[in-house]
Write an enzyme that holds these catalytic residues in place. Structure first.
Site, short mmCIF file in Angstrom:
data_model
loop_
_atom_site.label_atom_id
_atom_site.label_comp_id
_atom_site.label_asym_id
_atom_site.label_seq_id
_atom_site.Cartn_x
_atom_site.Cartn_y
_atom_site.Cartn_z
N ALA A 45 -53.38 19.53 85.04
CA ALA A 45 -54.10 19.33 83.79
C ALA A 45 -54.37 17.84 83.61
CB ALA A 45 -53.28 19.88 82.63
N GLY A 92 -51.08 22.75 86.20
CA GLY A 92 -52.07 23.73 85.78
C GLY A 92 -52.85 24.32 86.93
N GLU A 151 -50.73 27.04 88.24
CA GLU A 151 -50.78 28.13 87.26
C GLU A 151 -52.08 28.91 87.37
OE1 GLU A 151 -48.20 26.74 83.48
OE2 GLU A 151 -49.76 25.33 84.07
N GLU A 153 -44.35 18.95 85.95
CA GLU A 153 -44.33 18.72 84.50
C GLU A 153 -43.06 18.05 84.00
OE1 GLU A 153 -47.45 21.96 84.90
OE2 GLU A 153 -45.62 21.36 85.92
#
Length: 260
Positions: free
Chosen positions: A66, A111, A114, A134
């Site tokens: 992200a 992300g 994910e 993260e």
């Protein structure tokens, strides 16, 4: 809708959806997520599309994560809303009636991993790298990673990958069950296309029902899952595709499915 951050190519029932921001390593920001949500909605309703391949532009990254620059200034409420936006995209892929194949060509971090986990299965380049960094940023995966990874590879290995923030290569990801197959970089998209075309030739209603049975059955007890499977199995006997598929088998010819 016109897309500025995505490329969509359709051919023989297969749509290749490419996140096209290689200068940022295809990082997921609000704009990219918004376009993905719209594109997935359109592809799910396009009867000419039977299978979707999701990949990233460039040689370095599928999606490197992200957008940290966007997230850095977020409040607690804004962070939650950003996570929910990402989760909507993941859930759209999981609930689509069509298979979604991730073709991971480089970094799939945070992300990006994910997003790949939200696909029905993953093909990877030998150059692919996977991880959840993260915790090194003081946060946790927010686009469903804690839930999808533990369901895919078990709690212990998910804990290790998430708690350490470490990166693993494609071979290790395959060993752990994150990735289905690993290919040379130049073979990745051709192999994904080959698999997608083979699926697209089959009964689309049956594929959708199989995806539905697997996904929803995981959230049921085993006997309830059996009953749910039987109900979907029975419904398919009222379709033209079932008549065509079984008729073609009996008549020793190739079936021509129409999704009806």
């Amino acid at each position: 809708m016109e897309y500025t951050l995505l490329l969509i190519e359709k051919n023989n029932g297969v749509a290749q959806l490419t996140i096209n921001s290689p200068q940022t390593l295809n990082a997921l920001n609000s704009a990219v997520l918004g376009e993905l949500e719209c594109a997935l909605y359109e592809l799910d309703r396009d009867n000419d599309v039977k299978v979707v391949i999701l990949t990233g532009a460039g040689e370095k990254a599928f999606v490197a994560g992200a957008d940290i620059k966007e997230m850095a200034a977020m409040s607690a409420f804004e962070g939650q809303q950003f996570a929910l936006k990402g989760q909507r995209v993941i859930l759209m892929m999981e609930k689509m009636n069509k298979p979604v194949i991730a073709a991971v060509n480089g970094y799939a971090l945070g992300g990006g991993l994910e997003l790949a986990l939200g696909c029905d299965f993953i093909y990877a380049s030998q150059k692919a790298r996977f991880g959840f960094p993260e915790v090194t940023l003081g946060i946790i995966p927010g686009f469903g990673g804690t839930q999808n990874l533990s369901r895919r590879i078990g709690v212990a290995r998910a804990n290790e990958l998430i708690f350490t923030g470490k990166m693993i290569d494609a071979a290790k990801a395959s060993e752990w069950g994150i990735v289905n197959e690993v290919f040379a970089p130049e073979e990745l998209l051709p192999k994904a296309q080959e698999t997608a075309r083979s699926i697209a030739r089959l009964g689309t209603l049956a594929i959708a029902s199989a995806k539905n049975a697997i996904a929803n059955g995981l959230n049921m007890g085993k006997e309830d899952g059996f009953r749910y499977e039987a109900s979907l199995f029975g419904v398919l006997f009222a379709t033209e595709d079932q008549k065509e598929g079984m008729g073609a088998f009996v008549e020793k010819r190739k079936a021509e499915f129409k999704g009806k």
